[in-house]
Motif scaffolding. Structure first.
Motif, mmCIF file in Angstrom:
data_model
loop_
_atom_site.group_PDB
_atom_site.id
_atom_site.type_symbol
_atom_site.label_atom_id
_atom_site.label_comp_id
_atom_site.label_asym_id
_atom_site.label_seq_id
_atom_site.Cartn_x
_atom_site.Cartn_y
_atom_site.Cartn_z
ATOM 1 N N THR A 83 -5.494 -4.219 11.184
ATOM 2 C CA THR A 83 -4.884 -3.377 10.158
ATOM 3 C C THR A 83 -3.368 -3.506 10.255
ATOM 4 O O THR A 83 -2.835 -4.007 11.253
ATOM 5 C CB THR A 83 -5.273 -1.899 10.335
ATOM 6 N N VAL A 84 -2.679 -3.039 9.238
ATOM 7 C CA VAL A 84 -1.216 -3.080 9.238
ATOM 8 C C VAL A 84 -0.684 -2.279 10.429
ATOM 9 O O VAL A 84 0.221 -2.718 11.136
ATOM 10 C CB VAL A 84 -0.663 -2.516 7.901
ATOM 11 N N ASP A 106 -4.360 -5.118 4.544
ATOM 12 C CA ASP A 106 -3.805 -3.854 4.049
ATOM 13 C C ASP A 106 -4.752 -3.306 2.983
ATOM 14 O O ASP A 106 -4.742 -3.749 1.840
ATOM 15 C CB ASP A 106 -2.412 -4.087 3.472
ATOM 16 N N THR A 164 -4.757 -0.555 1.487
ATOM 17 C CA THR A 164 -4.142 0.232 0.416
ATOM 18 C C THR A 164 -3.888 -0.629 -0.820
ATOM 19 O O THR A 164 -3.720 -0.107 -1.912
ATOM 20 C CB THR A 164 -2.821 0.876 0.873
ATOM 21 N N LYS A 165 -3.878 -1.947 -0.656
ATOM 22 C CA LYS A 165 -3.646 -2.853 -1.779
ATOM 23 C C LYS A 165 -4.952 -3.319 -2.424
ATOM 24 O O LYS A 165 -4.949 -4.084 -3.372
ATOM 25 C CB LYS A 165 -2.838 -4.056 -1.306
#
Length: 158
Positions: free
Chosen positions: A7-8, A76, A78-79
């Motif tokens: 993860t980021v 990511d 969230t994208k």
């Protein structure tokens, strides 16, 4: 070489640890070795040997982190548009039908896993059983304590 999903946040934590090891810990160890050398005979100098051992651990960890970051595939979530499916990086709210309790897990890479904080490895039995499923699905997951039935209540990409 195989890519390591991360993860980021996991990649950020590894970069911070690498920065600490290179810019703070390594100079401390070099200073300790220099001070121990000044004490004389290196064969019987416990401080020198301890500092050299710490140096070996530190350098090994630096190489390990650099290798992981070099082979990482940072994802990511969230994208990614949320379609309700459980994927790597998703936060999943589950209802344990055996105990009538809600639990929340985030599916992360192996290095980021911390069950006490709700972070489970993508390679864990629970995560493997959840990936690809959707909200309202009921999943039976074999754990060391036996088969546990979970209902997926919510899937978030945060």
């Amino acid at each position: 070489m195989q890519q390591i999903p991360m993860t980021v946040r996991g990649a950020q934590l590894l970069r911070e640890e690498l920065d600490y090891l290179k810019n703070e810990r390594r100079p401390e160890i070099i200073k300790a070795i220099a001070e121990a050398r000044e004490h004389g005979d290196l064969k019987e100098n416990a401080e020198y040997h301890a500092a050299r051992e710490q140096q070996g651990f530190c350098e090994g960890r630096i190489q390990e982190i650099e290798g992981k970051l070099g082979n990482s595939q940072v994802i990511d979530v969230t994208k990614i548009p949320n379609n309700g499916k459980v994927i790597f990086g998703a936060t999943v709210v589950l209802f344990n039908t055996n105990t009538d309790e809600e639990v929340t897990y985030r599916i992360v890479g192996d290095d980021e896993a911390d069950i006490k904080n709700g972070l489970i490895s993508v390679n864990s039995p629970i995560a493997r059983g959840l990936v690809g499923k959707e909200v309202d699905d009921v999943v039976n997951i074999t754990t060391p304590g036996g088969v546990v039935e979970f209902e997926i209540i919510e899937v978030e990409y945060v």
